[in-house]
Design a protein around this motif. Structure first.
Motif, PDB file in Angstrom:
ATOM      1  N   ILE A   1      38.021  39.176 -38.862  1.00 61.24           N
ATOM      2  CA  ILE A   1      39.360  39.499 -39.382  1.00 61.24           C
ATOM      3  C   ILE A   1      40.317  39.732 -38.220  1.00 61.24           C
ATOM      4  N   LEU A   2      39.888  40.559 -37.275  1.00 62.99           N
ATOM      5  CA  LEU A   2      40.738  40.889 -36.130  1.00 62.99           C
ATOM      6  C   LEU A   2      40.950  39.688 -35.211  1.00 62.99           C
ATOM      7  N   SER A   3      39.906  38.912 -35.008  1.00 66.44           N
ATOM      8  CA  SER A   3      40.014  37.739 -34.150  1.00 66.44           C
ATOM      9  C   SER A   3      41.018  36.741 -34.722  1.00 66.44           C
ATOM     10  N   GLU A   4      40.976  36.542 -36.031  1.00 70.94           N
ATOM     11  CA  GLU A   4      41.932  35.645 -36.678  1.00 70.94           C
ATOM     12  C   GLU A   4      43.353  36.175 -36.515  1.00 70.94           C
ATOM     13  N   MET A   5      43.510  37.472 -36.635  1.00 68.17           N
ATOM     14  CA  MET A   5      44.836  38.074 -36.498  1.00 68.17           C
ATOM     15  C   MET A   5      45.341  37.956 -35.062  1.00 68.17           C
ATOM     16  N   ILE A   6      44.457  38.138 -34.096  1.00 68.61           N
ATOM     17  CA  ILE A   6      44.844  38.009 -32.689  1.00 68.61           C
ATOM     18  C   ILE A   6      45.271  36.567 -32.407  1.00 68.61           C
ATOM     19  N   ALA A   7      44.502  35.610 -32.906  1.00 66.49           N
ATOM     20  CA  ALA A   7      44.866  34.198 -32.715  1.00 66.49           C
ATOM     21  C   ALA A   7      46.224  33.911 -33.351  1.00 66.49           C
ATOM     22  N   PHE A   8      46.480  34.502 -34.500  1.00 66.71           N
ATOM     23  CA  PHE A   8      47.761  34.307 -35.173  1.00 66.71           C
ATOM     24  C   PHE A   8      48.894  34.926 -34.358  1.00 66.71           C
ATOM     25  N   ALA A   9      48.658  36.102 -33.795  1.00 67.66           N
ATOM     26  CA  ALA A   9      49.681  36.766 -32.978  1.00 67.66           C
ATOM     27  C   ALA A   9      50.007  35.938 -31.733  1.00 67.66           C
ATOM     28  N   ARG A  10      49.062  35.141 -31.290  1.00 63.52           N
ATOM     29  CA  ARG A  10      49.264  34.322 -30.086  1.00 63.52           C
ATOM     30  C   ARG A  10      49.948  32.990 -30.358  1.00 63.52           C
ATOM     31  N   VAL A  11      50.279  32.689 -31.599  1.00 65.31           N
ATOM     32  CA  VAL A  11      50.892  31.401 -31.942  1.00 65.31           C
ATOM     33  C   VAL A  11      52.127  31.141 -31.100  1.00 65.31           C
ATOM     34  N   ASP A  12      52.909  32.187 -30.835  1.00 69.17           N
ATOM     35  CA  ASP A  12      54.131  32.002 -30.038  1.00 69.17           C
ATOM     36  C   ASP A  12      53.878  32.171 -28.535  1.00 69.17           C
ATOM     37  N   GLY A  13      52.617  32.256 -28.149  1.00 69.85           N
ATOM     38  CA  GLY A  13      52.265  32.274 -26.733  1.00 69.85           C
ATOM     39  C   GLY A  13      51.966  33.630 -26.134  1.00 69.85           C
TER      40      GLY A  13
ATOM     41  N   SER B   1      45.933  47.059 -33.342  1.00 69.51           N
ATOM     42  CA  SER B   1      45.130  48.227 -32.995  1.00 69.51           C
ATOM     43  C   SER B   1      44.953  49.149 -34.200  1.00 69.51           C
ATOM     44  N   ASN B   2      46.018  49.312 -34.975  1.00 66.88           N
ATOM     45  CA  ASN B   2      45.923  50.145 -36.180  1.00 66.88           C
ATOM     46  C   ASN B   2      45.010  49.519 -37.225  1.00 66.88           C
ATOM     47  N   VAL B   3      45.053  48.208 -37.367  1.00 61.87           N
ATOM     48  CA  VAL B   3      44.145  47.537 -38.299  1.00 61.87           C
ATOM     49  C   VAL B   3      42.707  47.743 -37.837  1.00 61.87           C
ATOM     50  N   ALA B   4      42.473  47.625 -36.538  1.00 62.99           N
ATOM     51  CA  ALA B   4      41.127  47.842 -35.999  1.00 62.99           C
ATOM     52  C   ALA B   4      40.636  49.254 -36.326  1.00 62.99           C
ATOM     53  N   LYS B   5      41.505  50.234 -36.162  1.00 66.10           N
ATOM     54  CA  LYS B   5      41.132  51.616 -36.495  1.00 66.10           C
ATOM     55  C   LYS B   5      40.795  51.746 -37.969  1.00 66.10           C
ATOM     56  N   GLN B   6      41.620  51.136 -38.831  1.00 67.78           N
ATOM     57  CA  GLN B   6      41.366  51.196 -40.271  1.00 67.78           C
ATOM     58  C   GLN B   6      40.029  50.554 -40.628  1.00 67.78           C
ATOM     59  N   LEU B   7      39.681  49.508 -39.905  1.00 64.85           N
ATOM     60  CA  LEU B   7      38.413  48.824 -40.158  1.00 64.85           C
ATOM     61  C   LEU B   7      37.222  49.538 -39.517  1.00 64.85           C
ATOM     62  N   GLY B   8      37.496  50.505 -38.659  1.00 63.85           N
ATOM     63  CA  GLY B   8      36.425  51.232 -37.991  1.00 63.85           C
ATOM     64  C   GLY B   8      35.846  50.495 -36.792  1.00 63.85           C
ATOM     65  N   VAL B   9      36.660  49.665 -36.156  1.00 61.76           N
ATOM     66  CA  VAL B   9      36.222  48.911 -34.975  1.00 61.76           C
ATOM     67  C   VAL B   9      36.606  49.702 -33.732  1.00 61.76           C
ATOM     68  N   GLU B  10      35.632  49.898 -32.858  1.00 60.65           N
ATOM     69  CA  GLU B  10      35.851  50.639 -31.616  1.00 60.65           C
ATOM     70  C   GLU B  10      36.878  49.924 -30.738  1.00 60.65           C
ATOM     71  N   LYS B  11      37.628  50.697 -29.973  1.00 57.52           N
ATOM     72  CA  LYS B  11      38.679  50.146 -29.121  1.00 57.52           C
ATOM     73  C   LYS B  11      38.134  49.118 -28.132  1.00 57.52           C
ATOM     74  N   ASP B  12      36.982  49.393 -27.534  1.00 53.34           N
ATOM     75  CA  ASP B  12      36.406  48.448 -26.572  1.00 53.34           C
ATOM     76  C   ASP B  12      36.080  47.110 -27.242  1.00 53.34           C
ATOM     77  N   ALA B  13      35.516  47.161 -28.437  1.00 48.54           N
ATOM     78  CA  ALA B  13      35.179  45.932 -29.168  1.00 48.54           C
ATOM     79  C   ALA B  13      36.451  45.195 -29.558  1.00 48.54           C
ATOM     80  N   PHE B  14      37.472  45.956 -29.962  1.00 47.03           N
ATOM     81  CA  PHE B  14      38.757  45.356 -30.317  1.00 47.03           C
ATOM     82  C   PHE B  14      39.374  44.667 -29.107  1.00 47.03           C
ATOM     83  N   ASP B  15      39.474  45.376 -27.991  1.00 45.07           N
ATOM     84  CA  ASP B  15      40.086  44.800 -26.789  1.00 45.07           C
ATOM     85  C   ASP B  15      39.313  43.585 -26.283  1.00 45.07           C
ATOM     86  N   ALA B  16      37.989  43.574 -26.471  1.00 39.82           N
ATOM     87  CA  ALA B  16      37.173  42.434 -26.030  1.00 39.82           C
ATOM     88  C   ALA B  16      37.525  41.162 -26.803  1.00 39.82           C
TER      89      ALA B  16
END
Length: 133
Positions: free
Chosen positions: A10-22, A33-48
């Motif tokens: 879910i997060l990876s797809e959102m990150i790819a979408f955020a990068r559409v404009d470069g 980051s807030n979506v990651a927190k809501q999903l319970g994904v650790e910050k390190d895993a999110f940033d990776a």
């Protein structure tokens, strides 16, 4: 509840979408980051996820697919800038998830009627329900 693999997808797809404009702008990063927190994904895993690709998993239930589409609509509008490429990409993502094209089009056209282009969840759900009946 989503598995860890599904959450990262879910997060990876959102990150790819955020990068559409470069570039991922600060408001987009904070939203993600807030979506990651809501999903319970650790910050390190999110940033990776910004450096490492993860397998794409389409959400299993219709409700989860609609929720992901709504997240992407919110993400597109969080920086107050809508690129034509973002709208087209969002439309294609919705189609790829198996959402009705007419419902996708309706959401993308009515979002401009709401403050900050944020379609209220109840309106979004009503649109999809109408297209499934």
């Amino acid at each position: 509840m989503n598995t860890e693999k599904e959450k990262l997808s879910i997060l990876s797809e959102m990150i790819a979408f955020a990068r559409v404009d470069g570039v991922v702008k600060e408001p987009e990063y904070l939203f993600l980051s807030n979506v990651a927190k809501q999903l319970g994904v650790e910050k390190d895993a999110f940033d990776a996820l910004f450096e490492n690709h993860t397998d794409h998993v389409i959400p299993k239930t219709e409700g989860d697919r609609i929720l992901q589409f709504h997240r992407l609509v919110l993400l597109m509008n969080v920086d107050q800038v809508q690129e034509e490429s973002e709208v087209g990409r969002l439309h294609n993502i919705g189609l790829g998830m198996g959402l009705p094209p007419s419902a996708i089009d309706q959401v993308l056209s009515i979002m401009h009627e709401y403050p900050n282009n944020v379609v209220p969840p109840d309106v979004l759900i009503a649109i999809f329900k109408a297209h499934y009946n």
